[in-house]
Motif scaffolding. Structure first.
Motif, PDB file in Angstrom:
ATOM      1  N   THR A 114       0.655   7.300  -5.393  1.00 10.19           N
ATOM      2  CA  THR A 114       0.981   6.635  -6.459  1.00 10.19           C
ATOM      3  C   THR A 114       2.466   6.809  -6.737  1.00 10.19           C
ATOM      4  OG1 THR A 114       1.649   9.073  -7.096  1.00 10.19           O
ATOM      5  CG2 THR A 114      -0.925   8.842  -7.535  1.00 10.19           C
ATOM      6  N   ASP A 115       2.948   6.712  -7.605  1.00 13.78           N
ATOM      7  CA  ASP A 115       4.586   6.371  -7.433  1.00 13.78           C
ATOM      8  C   ASP A 115       4.865   8.645  -8.109  1.00 13.78           C
ATOM      9  OD1 ASP A 115       4.185   7.472 -10.709  1.00 13.78           O
ATOM     10  OD2 ASP A 115       4.243   4.649 -11.440  1.00 13.78           O
ATOM     11  N   ARG A 116       6.276   8.230  -8.411  1.00 11.79           N
ATOM     12  CA  ARG A 116       6.777   9.566  -8.857  1.00 11.79           C
ATOM     13  C   ARG A 116       6.255  10.011  -9.794  1.00 11.79           C
ATOM     14  NH1 ARG A 116      12.057   8.819 -12.026  1.00 11.79           N
ATOM     15  NH2 ARG A 116      12.198  10.723 -11.043  1.00 11.79           N
ATOM     16  N   ARG A 117       5.528   9.035 -11.039  1.00 14.60           N
ATOM     17  CA  ARG A 117       5.291   9.873 -12.279  1.00 14.60           C
ATOM     18  C   ARG A 117       3.459  10.081 -12.056  1.00 14.60           C
ATOM     19  NH1 ARG A 117       8.943   5.512 -13.023  1.00 14.60           N
ATOM     20  NH2 ARG A 117      10.539   5.761 -14.469  1.00 14.60           N
ATOM     21  N   GLY A 118       2.800   9.623 -11.109  1.00 12.60           N
ATOM     22  CA  GLY A 118       1.258  10.356 -10.858  1.00 12.60           C
ATOM     23  C   GLY A 118       0.652   9.183 -11.679  1.00 12.60           C
ATOM     24  N   ASN A 119       0.916   7.553 -11.542  1.00 10.99           N
ATOM     25  CA  ASN A 119       0.077   7.157 -11.236  1.00 10.99           C
ATOM     26  C   ASN A 119      -0.317   6.498 -10.871  1.00 10.99           C
ATOM     27  OD1 ASN A 119       0.971   7.071 -14.482  1.00 10.99           O
ATOM     28  ND2 ASN A 119       2.963   5.832 -14.340  1.00 10.99           N
ATOM     29  N   VAL A 120      -1.123   5.628 -10.557  1.00 14.17           N
ATOM     30  CA  VAL A 120      -1.825   5.208  -8.698  1.00 14.17           C
ATOM     31  C   VAL A 120      -1.091   3.586  -8.897  1.00 14.17           C
ATOM     32  CG1 VAL A 120      -3.584   4.212  -7.968  1.00 14.17           C
ATOM     33  CG2 VAL A 120      -4.125   6.327  -9.530  1.00 14.17           C
ATOM     34  N   ILE A 121      -0.422   2.801  -7.686  1.00 11.78           N
ATOM     35  CA  ILE A 121      -0.379   2.167  -7.234  1.00 11.78           C
ATOM     36  C   ILE A 121      -0.928   1.846  -6.591  1.00 11.78           C
ATOM     37  CG2 ILE A 121       2.008   2.938  -8.395  1.00 11.78           C
ATOM     38  CD1 ILE A 121       2.681   3.457  -4.959  1.00 11.78           C
ATOM     39  N   THR A 122      -1.692   2.257  -5.416  1.00 11.69           N
ATOM     40  CA  THR A 122      -2.215   1.741  -4.567  1.00 11.69           C
ATOM     41  C   THR A 122      -4.078   2.171  -4.125  1.00 11.69           C
ATOM     42  OG1 THR A 122      -0.639   1.088  -3.369  1.00 11.69           O
ATOM     43  CG2 THR A 122      -3.110   1.569  -1.709  1.00 11.69           C
ATOM     44  N   ILE A 123      -5.174   2.170  -4.257  1.00 11.80           N
ATOM     45  CA  ILE A 123      -6.628   2.318  -3.629  1.00 11.80           C
ATOM     46  C   ILE A 123      -6.912   1.250  -2.832  1.00 11.80           C
ATOM     47  CG2 ILE A 123      -7.294   1.190  -6.230  1.00 11.80           C
ATOM     48  CD1 ILE A 123      -8.645   3.831  -6.923  1.00 11.80           C
ATOM     49  N   ASN A 124      -7.959   2.618  -1.507  1.00 13.37           N
ATOM     50  CA  ASN A 124      -8.689   1.880  -1.483  1.00 13.37           C
ATOM     51  C   ASN A 124     -10.606   1.659  -2.049  1.00 13.37           C
ATOM     52  OD1 ASN A 124      -9.411   4.450  -0.649  1.00 13.37           O
ATOM     53  ND2 ASN A 124      -9.633   4.301   1.441  1.00 13.37           N
ATOM     54  N   GLU A 125     -10.900   0.850  -0.974  1.00 15.76           N
ATOM     55  CA  GLU A 125     -12.077   0.581  -1.429  1.00 15.76           C
ATOM     56  C   GLU A 125     -13.210   1.748  -1.920  1.00 15.76           C
ATOM     57  OE1 GLU A 125     -13.810  -2.415   0.653  1.00 15.76           O
ATOM     58  OE2 GLU A 125     -13.070  -4.306   0.429  1.00 15.76           O
ATOM     59  N   MET A 126     -12.988   2.454  -0.726  1.00 13.52           N
ATOM     60  CA  MET A 126     -13.823   3.780  -0.512  1.00 13.52           C
ATOM     61  C   MET A 126     -13.353   4.996  -1.390  1.00 13.52           C
ATOM     62  SD  MET A 126     -16.183   4.994   1.190  1.00 13.52           S
ATOM     63  CE  MET A 126     -16.674   4.093   2.651  1.00 13.52           C
ATOM     64  N   ALA A 127     -12.635   4.710  -1.907  1.00 11.28           N
ATOM     65  CA  ALA A 127     -11.579   5.955  -3.093  1.00 11.28           C
ATOM     66  C   ALA A 127     -12.603   4.933  -4.305  1.00 11.28           C
ATOM     67  CB  ALA A 127     -10.283   5.492  -3.283  1.00 11.28           C
ATOM     68  N   ASN A 128     -12.494   3.685  -4.180  1.00  7.68           N
ATOM     69  CA  ASN A 128     -13.491   3.137  -5.818  1.00  7.68           C
ATOM     70  C   ASN A 128     -14.558   2.566  -5.898  1.00  7.68           C
ATOM     71  OD1 ASN A 128     -11.262   1.902  -6.661  1.00  7.68           O
ATOM     72  ND2 ASN A 128     -10.995  -0.265  -5.064  1.00  7.68           N
ATOM     73  N   ASP A 129     -14.858   2.684  -4.583  1.00  4.57           N
ATOM     74  CA  ASP A 129     -16.053   3.373  -4.298  1.00  4.57           C
ATOM     75  C   ASP A 129     -17.107   5.369  -4.948  1.00  4.57           C
ATOM     76  OD1 ASP A 129     -17.453   1.015  -3.524  1.00  4.57           O
ATOM     77  OD2 ASP A 129     -17.187   0.897  -1.500  1.00  4.57           O
ATOM     78  N   PHE A 130     -16.149   6.144  -4.275  1.00  4.59           N
ATOM     79  CA  PHE A 130     -16.530   7.661  -4.627  1.00  4.59           C
ATOM     80  C   PHE A 130     -16.562   7.479  -6.367  1.00  4.59           C
ATOM     81  CE2 PHE A 130     -14.888   9.045  -0.665  1.00  4.59           C
ATOM     82  CZ  PHE A 130     -15.660   8.878   0.075  1.00  4.59           C
ATOM     83  N   LEU A 131     -15.609   6.831  -6.731  1.00  3.95           N
ATOM     84  CA  LEU A 131     -14.830   8.072  -8.025  1.00  3.95           C
ATOM     85  C   LEU A 131     -16.032   6.319  -8.863  1.00  3.95           C
ATOM     86  CD1 LEU A 131     -11.255   8.119  -7.947  1.00  3.95           C
ATOM     87  CD2 LEU A 131     -13.095   9.370  -8.147  1.00  3.95           C
ATOM     88  N   ASP A 132     -16.757   5.232  -8.264  1.00  4.09           N
ATOM     89  CA  ASP A 132     -16.727   4.443  -9.479  1.00  4.09           C
ATOM     90  C   ASP A 132     -15.689   3.338 -10.429  1.00  4.09           C
ATOM     91  OD1 ASP A 132     -18.766   2.726 -10.223  1.00  4.09           O
ATOM     92  OD2 ASP A 132     -19.898   4.280 -11.552  1.00  4.09           O
ATOM     93  N   LEU A 133     -14.820   2.784  -9.449  1.00  5.66           N
ATOM     94  CA  LEU A 133     -13.830   2.543 -10.249  1.00  5.66           C
ATOM     95  C   LEU A 133     -13.738   1.023  -9.770  1.00  5.66           C
ATOM     96  CD1 LEU A 133     -11.441   5.031 -10.802  1.00  5.66           C
ATOM     97  CD2 LEU A 133     -12.688   4.005 -12.544  1.00  5.66           C
ATOM     98  N   GLU A 134     -13.404  -0.012  -9.939  1.00  4.62           N
ATOM     99  CA  GLU A 134     -12.953  -1.095  -9.983  1.00  4.62           C
ATOM    100  C   GLU A 134     -10.915  -1.092  -9.826  1.00  4.62           C
ATOM    101  OE1 GLU A 134     -14.394  -3.823  -9.219  1.00  4.62           O
ATOM    102  OE2 GLU A 134     -16.195  -2.919 -10.226  1.00  4.62           O
ATOM    103  N   ASN A 135     -10.798  -2.126  -9.227  1.00  2.00           N
ATOM    104  CA  ASN A 135      -9.446  -1.774  -8.343  1.00  2.00           C
ATOM    105  C   ASN A 135      -7.797  -1.774  -9.691  1.00  2.00           C
ATOM    106  OD1 ASN A 135      -7.221  -1.697  -5.483  1.00  2.00           O
ATOM    107  ND2 ASN A 135      -6.891  -3.290  -7.421  1.00  2.00           N
ATOM    108  N   ASP A 136      -8.325  -2.576 -10.192  1.00  4.53           N
ATOM    109  CA  ASP A 136      -8.034  -2.674 -12.216  1.00  4.53           C
ATOM    110  C   ASP A 136      -8.485  -2.167 -12.793  1.00  4.53           C
ATOM    111  OD1 ASP A 136      -7.066  -5.411 -10.737  1.00  4.53           O
ATOM    112  OD2 ASP A 136      -8.236  -6.864 -11.738  1.00  4.53           O
ATOM    113  N   ASP A 137      -9.013  -1.098 -12.867  1.00  2.25           N
ATOM    114  CA  ASP A 137      -8.860  -0.373 -13.357  1.00  2.25           C
ATOM    115  C   ASP A 137      -8.204   1.203 -12.960  1.00  2.25           C
ATOM    116  OD1 ASP A 137     -10.949  -1.610 -15.600  1.00  2.25           O
ATOM    117  OD2 ASP A 137     -12.766  -1.066 -13.915  1.00  2.25           O
ATOM    118  N   ALA A 138      -8.391   1.192 -12.017  1.00  3.98           N
ATOM    119  CA  ALA A 138      -7.909   2.798 -11.201  1.00  3.98           C
ATOM    120  C   ALA A 138      -6.054   2.258 -11.239  1.00  3.98           C
ATOM    121  CB  ALA A 138      -7.647   2.557 -10.130  1.00  3.98           C
ATOM    122  N   VAL A 139      -5.404   0.910 -10.913  1.00  8.13           N
ATOM    123  CA  VAL A 139      -3.927   0.796 -10.897  1.00  8.13           C
ATOM    124  C   VAL A 139      -3.416   1.408 -12.038  1.00  8.13           C
ATOM    125  CG1 VAL A 139      -1.893  -0.556  -9.904  1.00  8.13           C
ATOM    126  CG2 VAL A 139      -4.412  -0.780  -8.487  1.00  8.13           C
TER     127      VAL A 139
END
Length: 627
Positions: A284-309
């Protein structure tokens, strides 16, 4: 980035303009000083030429004191006509009374005898200014004139101190020739200055091009570097400052390319690591917003990369109600996250770490998600296993203790009760021994120390051998007398392939597997039920199936039927002497042989257990090949 410049914004234009302005200003200043000094010098020279020979002044003085004014005027005119007037000056002679006594202008003799009106002349006559006056005038036609008035002093006699002028000489000459020369010289200077400016401007353009060419090349190279192209090189024209700067740009290009390659290699390595990690990673950045997420985290959280960033990590992990961003920054710790659903279990352990600069500034947060579902399940199974073992051992031990206490209290003296108590004690002891042996077997399988004595076996014959033993049990049950306790009646139906199937197995262990399944089929089949046994061949496997006509297994219990100590009907299974470990041992054994075991069951319609084993068909005489 727009790099196009207008012509007046170019450094070529600016250098040439500055050089031309400096040249113009310099020439203007030099020209102004030169023209001013030239004018002063020419006027001084002109003034120095405005003098008459001394004898003329003496002669005129003698004539001015004569009593016969008419004769004197004639003589004065002759004297003035004989004098070579400097600079074509107009000469007038005025006596001490202000009367014009003569002039050298032939066409202007009418002024003789008239009174002068010039204040300067009067000032010299009446104020006795022996030095006279000089002045420059400009008439209505913008013509410049120089005028000088000199007193005429008569030669003094011995012992006389009378310096009173007897008249004055007035000379007036045009300065047009002087200013004409000055203007001519000024025009020549201006023309020369223009030529110098043009040549200087051309030279400035040449010099600016020579200076700015390497600068322009360095600009183009830096733009290529900014676009990621490091192939070009700046030409070094010399060893001056620009040459050294060009060399530095070339060196910078090489260093940036190396650094970019190193950074890109590290980025690819990091992307590869993050892509193939079994853990999920979020940054995340200093405000806590996600800037990077790997595929395994997307699988765990059932998210798409664009939905999380771009979203808050608190919302992504669904922990906003329990934690704030300040809590995660000030006390980064482990958090257990339960994302289990009805379809599957998922328990994640989140590890938080700060992204902190050397100055101490916190620029973000890293969260690592580790799947601890299996670990939690193992811990739960371990606790359940200990609980089950304790419960399973406590029941027979309690029973044995009760019967032993009864025998100790005197029941051993009763010939009818004592044998029954001893039989129950023996059965419970045998049950505990079987349970402990099964536990030891499972422990060796879990630790990998259980050895398999593999041998090539005709599976048709082995399966028939096992079923023949159960057929003998049916025959012995039919021969029992009516006084003995009746046994359950059942029949075995066989459906085997006619082809001999040779597989590599541990005969003893696999026989135990078949015994466990057959015993369960007999236990849970109704009286008079049919147990169907099949043996078929597929492409690379042999399949054994054993079906009963019992009550069946509920769907919710089918996934746990191979767990240790798991029973669908605990009371009935314990009453029948089961340990709850048979199917668990069967699954471990089949898996060690490279096969798979599963169950297909419907409540009220019985159950079918399937076993598959790897099989490679062999054509020819097997025993000849082995020899």
């Amino acid at each position: 980035m727009n790099t196009k410049l207008r012509w007046y914004q170019s450094i070529h234009y600016k250098i040439a303009l500055v050089f031309a302005l400096m040249l113009i200003v310099t020439l203007e200043i030099v020209g102004a000083i030169f023209v001013q000094q030239l004018e002063r010098q020419n006027i001084n020279t002109f003034k120095s030429q405005m003098t008459l020979p001394p004898y003329v002044s003496t002669s005129l003085a003698d004539q001015l004191v004569r009593s016969n004014s008419g004769a004197a005027n004639k003589r004065i005119r002759i004297i003035l006509q004989d004098v070579n007037a400097p600079n074509n000056a107009q000469i007038e002679v005025i006596d001490s009374k202000g009367t014009i006594r003569g002039t050298n202008e032939i066409n202007d003799q009418s002024v003789v005898g008239q009174k002068t009106t010039d204040s300067g002349i009067k000032s010299v006559i009446y104020n006795t200014r022996s030095a006279g006056i000089d002045r420059t005038t400009v008439d209505s036609g913008d013509n410049h004139y120089y005028m000088t008035v000199k007193p005429i002093i008569r030669s003094q006699t011995a012992g006389s101190n009378n310096n009173t002028p007897v008249g004055v000489i007035y000379m007036r000459a045009s300065l047009d020739s002087v200013y004409s020369n000055i203007n001519t010289i000024t025009l020549i200077y201006v023309f020369a200055a223009l030529i110098a400016i043009v040549l200087g401007l051309m030279l400035a353009i040449v010099i600016s091009r020579a200076i700015t060419r390497p600068i322009d090349e360095m600009k183009k190279q830096t733009l290529r570097i900014a676009r990621g192209d490091y192939s070009g090189q700046v030409h070094v024209y010399g060893n001056d400052e620009l040459g050294q700067l060009a060399g530095a740009v070339n060196n910078l290009s090489v260093r940036v390319e190396e650094a970019q390659e190193s950074t890109e290699s590290e980025r690819r390595r990091l992307d590869s690591v993050m892509s193939h990690m079994t853990d999920g990673v979020l940054a995340t950045d200093r405000r806590g917003n996600v800037i990077t997420i790997n595929e395994m985290a997307n699988d765990f959280l059932d998210l798409e990369n664009d939905d999380a960033v771009g979203k808050s990590i608190l919302d992504i992990l669904n922990i906003r109600k329990e934690y704030s961003l300040r809590d995660l920054l000030e006390n980064p710790d482990e958090i257990i996250l339960d994302f289990s659903t009805d379809e599957h279990d998922l328990i994640l352990q989140a590890y938080f770490s700060l992204i902190q600069r050397e100055s101490g500034f916190i620029s973000g947060l890293v969260c690592v998600l580790h799947d601890v579902t299996e670990q939690q399940k193992i811990d739960q199974d371990r606790k359940q296993f200990v609980s089950n073992v304790s419960h399973e051992l406590r029941t027979p031990l309690t029973s044995v203790r009760s019967y032993v206490e009864a025998l100790s209290d005197g029941a051993w003296k009763d010939p009818k009760i004592a044998p029954k108590f001893l039989k129950v004690t023996q059965e419970e002891t045998d049950r505990m021994i079987r349970m402990i042996n099964d536990l030891l077997t499972l422990s060796r399988m879990d630790s990998g120390t259980q050895k398999m004595n593999l041998e090539l076996v005709n599976l048709n014959e082995l399966f028939n051998y096992v079923l023949d033993r159960f057929d003998m049990i049916i025959t012995s049950n039919e021969k029992k007398s009516d006084e003995e306790e009746p046994e359950k009646n059942y029949s075995i139906k066989r459906n085997f392939t006619k082809r001999d199937l040779w597989v590599e197995i541990d005969t003893d262990r696999f026989t135990q597997v078949l015994d466990n399944i057959m015993n369960n089929a007999i236990k849970y089949s109704p009286d008079g039920g049919v147990i169907t046994c099949r043996l078929v061949e597929t492409h690379n496997n042999v399949i054994i199936s054993i079906s009963d006509q019992g009550l069946g297994i509920p769907r919710a219990d089918q996934t746990h039927i191979f767990d240790r100590f798991y029973r669908v009907d605990k009371a009935r299974a314990r009453a029948q002497g089961g340990t709850g470990l048979g199917l668990a041992i069967s699954r471990e054994t089949v898996q060690m042989l490279g096969g798979r075991i599963w169950v297909d069951s419907h409540e009220g319609r019985g159950s079918t257990f399937y076993i598959t084993l790897p099989y490679e068909p062999y054509e020819g005489d097997l025993w000849d090949e082995s020899n």
